[in-house]
Design a protein around this motif. Sequence first.
Motif, PDB file in Angstrom:
ATOM      1  N   PRO A  27       0.779  -1.136   0.014  1.00 27.57           N
ATOM      2  CA  PRO A  27      -0.028  -0.170   0.062  1.00 27.57           C
ATOM      3  C   PRO A  27       1.029   1.153  -0.030  1.00 27.57           C
ATOM      4  N   PRO A  28       0.267   2.285  -0.369  1.00 24.76           N
ATOM      5  CA  PRO A  28       1.041   3.562  -0.271  1.00 24.76           C
ATOM      6  C   PRO A  28       1.718   3.716   1.035  1.00 24.76           C
ATOM      7  N   GLU A  29       2.834   4.628   1.087  1.00 28.07           N
ATOM      8  CA  GLU A  29       3.567   4.702   2.156  1.00 28.07           C
ATOM      9  C   GLU A  29       2.790   5.372   3.391  1.00 28.07           C
ATOM     10  N   LYS A  30       2.126   6.391   3.104  1.00 27.59           N
ATOM     11  CA  LYS A  30       1.234   6.935   4.296  1.00 27.59           C
ATOM     12  C   LYS A  30       0.325   6.042   4.519  1.00 27.59           C
ATOM     13  N   GLU A  31      -0.586   5.348   3.857  1.00 28.27           N
ATOM     14  CA  GLU A  31      -1.479   4.432   4.149  1.00 28.27           C
ATOM     15  C   GLU A  31      -1.039   3.218   4.984  1.00 28.27           C
ATOM     16  N   LEU A  38       3.069   3.531  12.594  1.00 27.75           N
ATOM     17  CA  LEU A  38       4.255   3.945  12.646  1.00 27.75           C
ATOM     18  C   LEU A  38       4.346   5.419  11.996  1.00 27.75           C
ATOM     19  N   SER A  39       5.480   5.849  12.050  1.00 26.32           N
ATOM     20  CA  SER A  39       5.718   7.115  11.508  1.00 26.32           C
ATOM     21  C   SER A  39       6.419   6.989  10.104  1.00 26.32           C
ATOM     22  N   ARG A  40       5.879   7.817   9.250  1.00 30.28           N
ATOM     23  CA  ARG A  40       6.483   7.473   7.636  1.00 30.28           C
ATOM     24  C   ARG A  40       7.869   7.512   7.488  1.00 30.28           C
ATOM     25  N   SER A  41       8.821   7.971   8.338  1.00 33.04           N
ATOM     26  CA  SER A  41      10.151   8.441   8.283  1.00 33.04           C
ATOM     27  C   SER A  41      10.659   6.773   8.836  1.00 33.04           C
ATOM     28  N   SER A  42       9.966   5.841   9.811  1.00 33.68           N
ATOM     29  CA  SER A  42      10.630   4.936  10.134  1.00 33.68           C
ATOM     30  C   SER A  42      10.227   3.757   9.211  1.00 33.68           C
ATOM     31  N   MET A  43       8.954   3.934   8.577  1.00 32.20           N
ATOM     32  CA  MET A  43       8.499   3.052   7.327  1.00 32.20           C
ATOM     33  C   MET A  43       9.314   3.033   6.109  1.00 32.20           C
ATOM     34  N   ARG A  44       9.816   4.300   5.805  1.00 35.13           N
ATOM     35  CA  ARG A  44      10.654   4.517   4.835  1.00 35.13           C
ATOM     36  C   ARG A  44      12.028   3.756   5.084  1.00 35.13           C
ATOM     37  N   GLU A  45      12.547   3.919   6.322  1.00 35.51           N
ATOM     38  CA  GLU A  45      13.970   3.220   6.697  1.00 35.51           C
ATOM     39  C   GLU A  45      13.658   1.772   6.695  1.00 35.51           C
ATOM     40  N   GLY A  61       8.614   5.345  -9.383  1.00 35.60           N
ATOM     41  CA  GLY A  61       7.761   5.897 -10.111  1.00 35.60           C
ATOM     42  C   GLY A  61       6.641   4.900 -10.206  1.00 35.60           C
ATOM     43  N   ASP A  62       6.714   3.868  -9.719  1.00 37.85           N
ATOM     44  CA  ASP A  62       5.781   2.736  -9.929  1.00 37.85           C
ATOM     45  C   ASP A  62       5.220   2.319  -8.532  1.00 37.85           C
ATOM     46  N   GLY A  63       6.238   2.024  -7.665  1.00 41.22           N
ATOM     47  CA  GLY A  63       5.615   1.510  -6.196  1.00 41.22           C
ATOM     48  C   GLY A  63       6.692   0.531  -5.637  1.00 41.22           C
ATOM     49  N   THR A  64       6.370  -0.045  -4.530  1.00 42.27           N
ATOM     50  CA  THR A  64       7.314  -0.944  -3.793  1.00 42.27           C
ATOM     51  C   THR A  64       6.594  -2.410  -3.830  1.00 42.27           C
ATOM     52  N   TYR A  65       7.219  -3.388  -4.135  1.00 43.83           N
ATOM     53  CA  TYR A  65       6.859  -5.004  -4.519  1.00 43.83           C
ATOM     54  C   TYR A  65       7.492  -5.701  -3.677  1.00 43.83           C
TER      55      TYR A  65
END
Length: 226
Positions: A27-31, A38-45, A61-65
């Motif tokens: 799902p999108p990072e924010k969702e 969790l925070s978006r920064s910890s999710m990103r890491e 440009g497509d997403g994370t799989y």
Amino acid sequence: MAVTDEAISKIKDMIVRGELTPGSRLPPEKELAERLGLSRSSMREAVKALEVIRVLDVRRGDGTYVTSLEPRLLLEAISFVVDLHDDDSLLEIFAVRRVLESHATGLAAQRADDAAVAELEAELTAASLEADVDALVTHDVRFHAAIARLAGNAYLASLLESLTSQTIRARAWRGLTQAGAVERTLAEHQAILDAIADHDVELATAAAQVHISGIERWLRQARDRT
């Protein structure tokens, strides 16, 4: 448990439970961050760390799989972790680097002129503007290489360069998984720079020892946890 470790654990749990299957898109990072609390920064890491060990595939440009999770792919990841966590030779390399790096830093404090100090200051300033772990590791290599050159011993600089090339993956992994590693590295580099600028040989030597010892301590703890 560190925040990033918690994020990694929660994403892995989703895969184990079948909520995320091989080839599925996250799902999108924010969702996803809101869903897991969790925070978006910890999710990103966490995503970065799981990308490194081939669990996730980030397509710009497509997403994370989720990857195919094929044995071949995961064996590469296992090999990567073994290189970092189960190989005592890497700890021995860091021990040698600590001795040589601290000596080189002390020599640099003796020899550094205003131009050399300005070069180190510019490198540290540029690094402080970067949030990316890869950029930080690149800075780390350049910063220490500049200090080794300042020591005025070509053989020492060459030996340190060789040792550094064998520890880059460990430093990148630390930056991805240890909370506050980026900020700590920059602060320790600043302490080294200040000592060199003051031509304080003893303090420069000690600051370099503290810096390398911190990486050794993290690596030993990571190995023991594994």
